[in-house]
Scaffold this motif. Sequence first.
Motif, PDB file in Angstrom:
ATOM      1  N   GLU A  58       1.230 -66.220 -28.523  1.00  0.00           N
ATOM      2  CA  GLU A  58       1.383 -65.215 -29.580  1.00  0.00           C
ATOM      3  C   GLU A  58       1.390 -65.866 -30.963  1.00  0.00           C
ATOM      4  OE1 GLU A  58       4.032 -61.713 -27.415  1.00  0.00           O
ATOM      5  OE2 GLU A  58       5.035 -63.553 -28.096  1.00  0.00           O
ATOM      6  N   ALA A  59       1.947 -67.075 -31.033  1.00  0.00           N
ATOM      7  CA  ALA A  59       2.049 -67.774 -32.318  1.00  0.00           C
ATOM      8  C   ALA A  59       0.686 -68.184 -32.870  1.00  0.00           C
ATOM      9  CB  ALA A  59       2.935 -69.010 -32.168  1.00  0.00           C
ATOM     10  N   LYS A  60      -0.347 -68.084 -32.060  1.00  0.00           N
ATOM     11  CA  LYS A  60      -1.691 -68.399 -32.548  1.00  0.00           C
ATOM     12  C   LYS A  60      -2.237 -67.305 -33.461  1.00  0.00           C
ATOM     13  CE  LYS A  60      -3.003 -71.186 -28.509  1.00  0.00           C
ATOM     14  NZ  LYS A  60      -3.928 -71.285 -27.350  1.00  0.00           N
ATOM     15  N   THR A  61      -1.718 -66.092 -33.302  1.00  0.00           N
ATOM     16  CA  THR A  61      -2.246 -64.967 -34.084  1.00  0.00           C
ATOM     17  C   THR A  61      -1.194 -64.257 -34.926  1.00  0.00           C
ATOM     18  OG1 THR A  61      -1.940 -63.461 -32.203  1.00  0.00           O
ATOM     19  CG2 THR A  61      -4.090 -64.533 -32.414  1.00  0.00           C
ATOM     20  N   ILE A  62       0.068 -64.673 -34.817  1.00  0.00           N
ATOM     21  CA  ILE A  62       1.154 -64.022 -35.559  1.00  0.00           C
ATOM     22  C   ILE A  62       1.846 -65.050 -36.452  1.00  0.00           C
ATOM     23  CG2 ILE A  62       3.371 -62.826 -35.351  1.00  0.00           C
ATOM     24  CD1 ILE A  62       2.392 -61.738 -32.653  1.00  0.00           C
ATOM     25  N   ASN A  63       2.076 -64.688 -37.709  1.00  0.00           N
ATOM     26  CA  ASN A  63       2.836 -65.561 -38.601  1.00  0.00           C
ATOM     27  C   ASN A  63       4.184 -65.866 -37.959  1.00  0.00           C
ATOM     28  OD1 ASN A  63       0.708 -65.098 -40.306  1.00  0.00           O
ATOM     29  ND2 ASN A  63       1.942 -64.302 -41.996  1.00  0.00           N
ATOM     30  N   ASN A  64       4.588 -67.132 -37.995  1.00  0.00           N
ATOM     31  CA  ASN A  64       5.812 -67.488 -37.287  1.00  0.00           C
ATOM     32  C   ASN A  64       6.485 -68.709 -37.889  1.00  0.00           C
ATOM     33  OD1 ASN A  64       5.147 -70.118 -35.513  1.00  0.00           O
ATOM     34  ND2 ASN A  64       3.316 -68.821 -35.653  1.00  0.00           N
ATOM     35  N   TYR A  65       7.748 -68.845 -37.523  1.00  0.00           N
ATOM     36  CA  TYR A  65       8.523 -70.042 -37.845  1.00  0.00           C
ATOM     37  C   TYR A  65       8.563 -70.904 -36.589  1.00  0.00           C
ATOM     38  CZ  TYR A  65      10.009 -67.546 -42.017  1.00  0.00           C
ATOM     39  OH  TYR A  65      10.021 -66.875 -43.211  1.00  0.00           O
ATOM     40  N   LYS A  66       7.969 -72.062 -36.684  1.00  0.00           N
ATOM     41  CA  LYS A  66       7.914 -72.992 -35.557  1.00  0.00           C
ATOM     42  C   LYS A  66       9.086 -73.966 -35.677  1.00  0.00           C
ATOM     43  CE  LYS A  66       5.030 -76.733 -33.679  1.00  0.00           C
ATOM     44  NZ  LYS A  66       3.788 -77.516 -33.912  1.00  0.00           N
ATOM     45  N   PHE A  67       9.980 -73.932 -34.704  1.00  0.00           N
ATOM     46  CA  PHE A  67      11.158 -74.799 -34.682  1.00  0.00           C
ATOM     47  C   PHE A  67      10.912 -75.955 -33.719  1.00  0.00           C
ATOM     48  CE2 PHE A  67      12.959 -71.293 -36.776  1.00  0.00           C
ATOM     49  CZ  PHE A  67      14.257 -71.560 -37.181  1.00  0.00           C
ATOM     50  N   THR A  68      11.160 -77.169 -34.186  1.00  0.00           N
ATOM     51  CA  THR A  68      11.030 -78.344 -33.331  1.00  0.00           C
ATOM     52  C   THR A  68      12.355 -79.099 -33.316  1.00  0.00           C
ATOM     53  OG1 THR A  68       8.686 -78.547 -33.905  1.00  0.00           O
ATOM     54  CG2 THR A  68       9.731 -80.457 -32.890  1.00  0.00           C
ATOM     55  N   THR A  69      12.820 -79.456 -32.128  1.00  0.00           N
ATOM     56  CA  THR A  69      14.062 -80.220 -31.986  1.00  0.00           C
ATOM     57  C   THR A  69      13.759 -81.562 -31.331  1.00  0.00           C
ATOM     58  OG1 THR A  69      14.476 -79.086 -29.873  1.00  0.00           O
ATOM     59  CG2 THR A  69      15.553 -78.186 -31.831  1.00  0.00           C
ATOM     60  N   ASN A  70      14.681 -82.514 -31.504  1.00  0.00           N
ATOM     61  CA  ASN A  70      14.505 -83.830 -30.884  1.00  0.00           C
ATOM     62  C   ASN A  70      15.173 -83.866 -29.515  1.00  0.00           C
ATOM     63  OD1 ASN A  70      17.268 -84.163 -31.357  1.00  0.00           O
ATOM     64  ND2 ASN A  70      16.974 -85.457 -33.165  1.00  0.00           N
ATOM     65  N   GLU A  71      15.176 -85.048 -28.898  1.00  0.00           N
ATOM     66  CA  GLU A  71      15.722 -85.176 -27.542  1.00  0.00           C
ATOM     67  C   GLU A  71      17.226 -84.915 -27.486  1.00  0.00           C
ATOM     68  OE1 GLU A  71      15.544 -89.215 -29.535  1.00  0.00           O
ATOM     69  OE2 GLU A  71      14.210 -87.485 -29.274  1.00  0.00           O
ATOM     70  N   ASN A  72      17.892 -84.951 -28.651  1.00  0.00           N
ATOM     71  CA  ASN A  72      19.330 -84.661 -28.702  1.00  0.00           C
ATOM     72  C   ASN A  72      19.616 -83.194 -29.020  1.00  0.00           C
ATOM     73  OD1 ASN A  72      20.042 -87.423 -28.277  1.00  0.00           O
ATOM     74  ND2 ASN A  72      19.594 -87.838 -30.435  1.00  0.00           N
ATOM     75  N   GLY A  73      18.555 -82.401 -29.121  1.00  0.00           N
ATOM     76  CA  GLY A  73      18.729 -80.991 -29.434  1.00  0.00           C
ATOM     77  C   GLY A  73      18.923 -80.718 -30.909  1.00  0.00           C
ATOM     78  N   GLN A  74      18.728 -81.731 -31.751  1.00  0.00           N
ATOM     79  CA  GLN A  74      18.887 -81.554 -33.196  1.00  0.00           C
ATOM     80  C   GLN A  74      17.591 -81.026 -33.805  1.00  0.00           C
ATOM     81  OE1 GLN A  74      19.885 -85.749 -33.657  1.00  0.00           O
ATOM     82  NE2 GLN A  74      21.860 -85.178 -34.560  1.00  0.00           N
ATOM     83  N   LEU A  75      17.739 -80.136 -34.762  1.00  0.00           N
ATOM     84  CA  LEU A  75      16.577 -79.579 -35.442  1.00  0.00           C
ATOM     85  C   LEU A  75      15.900 -80.659 -36.279  1.00  0.00           C
ATOM     86  CD1 LEU A  75      14.990 -76.947 -36.073  1.00  0.00           C
ATOM     87  CD2 LEU A  75      16.542 -76.613 -38.016  1.00  0.00           C
ATOM     88  N   VAL A  76      14.577 -80.812 -36.123  1.00  0.00           N
ATOM     89  CA  VAL A  76      13.854 -81.809 -36.916  1.00  0.00           C
ATOM     90  C   VAL A  76      12.822 -81.183 -37.854  1.00  0.00           C
ATOM     91  CG1 VAL A  76      14.211 -83.704 -35.300  1.00  0.00           C
ATOM     92  CG2 VAL A  76      12.198 -82.253 -35.042  1.00  0.00           C
ATOM     93  N   SER A  77      12.396 -79.947 -37.577  1.00  0.00           N
ATOM     94  CA  SER A  77      11.489 -79.301 -38.522  1.00  0.00           C
ATOM     95  C   SER A  77      11.413 -77.803 -38.272  1.00  0.00           C
ATOM     96  CB  SER A  77      10.081 -79.901 -38.451  1.00  0.00           C
ATOM     97  OG  SER A  77       9.468 -79.613 -37.216  1.00  0.00           O
ATOM     98  N   VAL A  78      11.099 -77.085 -39.355  1.00  0.00           N
ATOM     99  CA  VAL A  78      10.781 -75.659 -39.295  1.00  0.00           C
ATOM    100  C   VAL A  78       9.513 -75.474 -40.115  1.00  0.00           C
ATOM    101  CG1 VAL A  78      11.529 -73.298 -39.741  1.00  0.00           C
ATOM    102  CG2 VAL A  78      13.229 -75.043 -39.168  1.00  0.00           C
ATOM    103  N   GLU A  79       8.495 -74.878 -39.511  1.00  0.00           N
ATOM    104  CA  GLU A  79       7.215 -74.685 -40.190  1.00  0.00           C
ATOM    105  C   GLU A  79       6.848 -73.206 -40.176  1.00  0.00           C
ATOM    106  OE1 GLU A  79       4.180 -77.408 -38.565  1.00  0.00           O
ATOM    107  OE2 GLU A  79       5.863 -78.387 -37.546  1.00  0.00           O
ATOM    108  N   TYR A  80       6.547 -72.670 -41.353  1.00  0.00           N
ATOM    109  CA  TYR A  80       6.040 -71.302 -41.408  1.00  0.00           C
ATOM    110  C   TYR A  80       4.528 -71.390 -41.337  1.00  0.00           C
ATOM    111  CZ  TYR A  80       5.471 -66.421 -42.683  1.00  0.00           C
ATOM    112  OH  TYR A  80       5.135 -65.081 -42.664  1.00  0.00           O
ATOM    113  N   ASN A  81       3.954 -70.825 -40.282  1.00  0.00           N
ATOM    114  CA  ASN A  81       2.543 -71.067 -40.026  1.00  0.00           C
ATOM    115  C   ASN A  81       1.937 -69.966 -39.161  1.00  0.00           C
ATOM    116  OD1 ASN A  81       1.846 -72.335 -36.983  1.00  0.00           O
ATOM    117  ND2 ASN A  81       4.022 -72.199 -37.516  1.00  0.00           N
ATOM    118  N   ARG A  82       0.645 -70.076 -38.995  1.00  0.00           N
ATOM    119  CA  ARG A  82      -0.067 -69.296 -37.981  1.00  0.00           C
ATOM    120  C   ARG A  82      -1.102 -70.221 -37.357  1.00  0.00           C
ATOM    121  NH1 ARG A  82      -4.058 -64.816 -39.818  1.00  0.00           N
ATOM    122  NH2 ARG A  82      -2.228 -64.041 -40.934  1.00  0.00           N
TER     123      ARG A  82
END
Length: 351
Positions: A58-82
Amino acid sequence: MKFNKLILFAFIALVFSACNQKPAKTEADSNVKYFRSIQFSETPWDTEKGLRSLTAEEAKTINNYKFTTNENGQLVSVEYNRNGVLLDYSSIGAAKVTYTYEGKKQIKHFFNEKNEPAKNGGASVYEYMLDESGMRTALRFLDENNAPVENRNKIHYFEWNKLPDGMLRELRYNLAGESVVMNEFCPFYELRFTYDENGYVTRMANYQADTLYNCTAENCGDIGVSYFLFENSKDGDLLQFSVHNTVGQLSNLYWGWAKRVNVVDANGYAIETTQFDQDNEFLGGKSLPIIKSEYDEHGALVKRISMDKDKNIANNPGDGVAITKYTYDAEGRRTETLKYDKDEVLVVAKG
């Protein structure tokens, strides 16, 4: 006999192998998640939280916030993208934010839609301090050379702590170490925040010496401002924002409104916002009370319409604009913003 033994050994090996295989990593287990929107926030103490989850497809066609976490579960990035293309009209102050961790420090950087370093509120770097549990306890602003700076509200440093009653206490200081207000439109010194069991903010209150305080500064209206109340849907969408004095009466902010009520659609997008004054009447004067918003199939805002209390399209008394239209390229980048009056005649900005 030997043949039967070979078959037996092969079977045992197959069972052993099957029992020790790692299960395929599902999207739910992934360190990458996608959301339509971001949780409302009134303080930089809040870490970004996504609302209305999407699948990777769905994120391929809908504007979204992509959340990425590391191996410790810590947030490492948020990207507003499509579909991997960064977009510059997010609710996080940038197209992308990143976090790195150094001991008890959590360091935040901002990037524009070209993935170039950017500033937010006058600062290039947000340097947080974390306690043993990972809770944010302090924040200071730095420039691109990691030198201390003040943000656009003349704040250099935030301090937070949890009080015995569960409220979060916030204080702010400038480079000289002097206590400073939130901003010129909300001139509050000590703030205390209340969150519900879902982590949604429900109250922001102005305190002085452990007492609920009525701000009577010029930008606090004629009856004073003490606290804000927030009503959220079960999905975290902000449905209502109201402003009150110490006795609970609605109180106008600098812009003339005391309450905003949102209607959201099935995807959580605000499709109608109605503003009221401290008498709980439709906002008037130099503003219009109702704003309707329309979105395309990608979740991008395409039209914003100003209306009077009877829902007639009307020109804003301040600039004569009734309708704002937004256009985008095929990948979701905003390419044009045009403003029109109620008769759809183009309004040219003065100056």
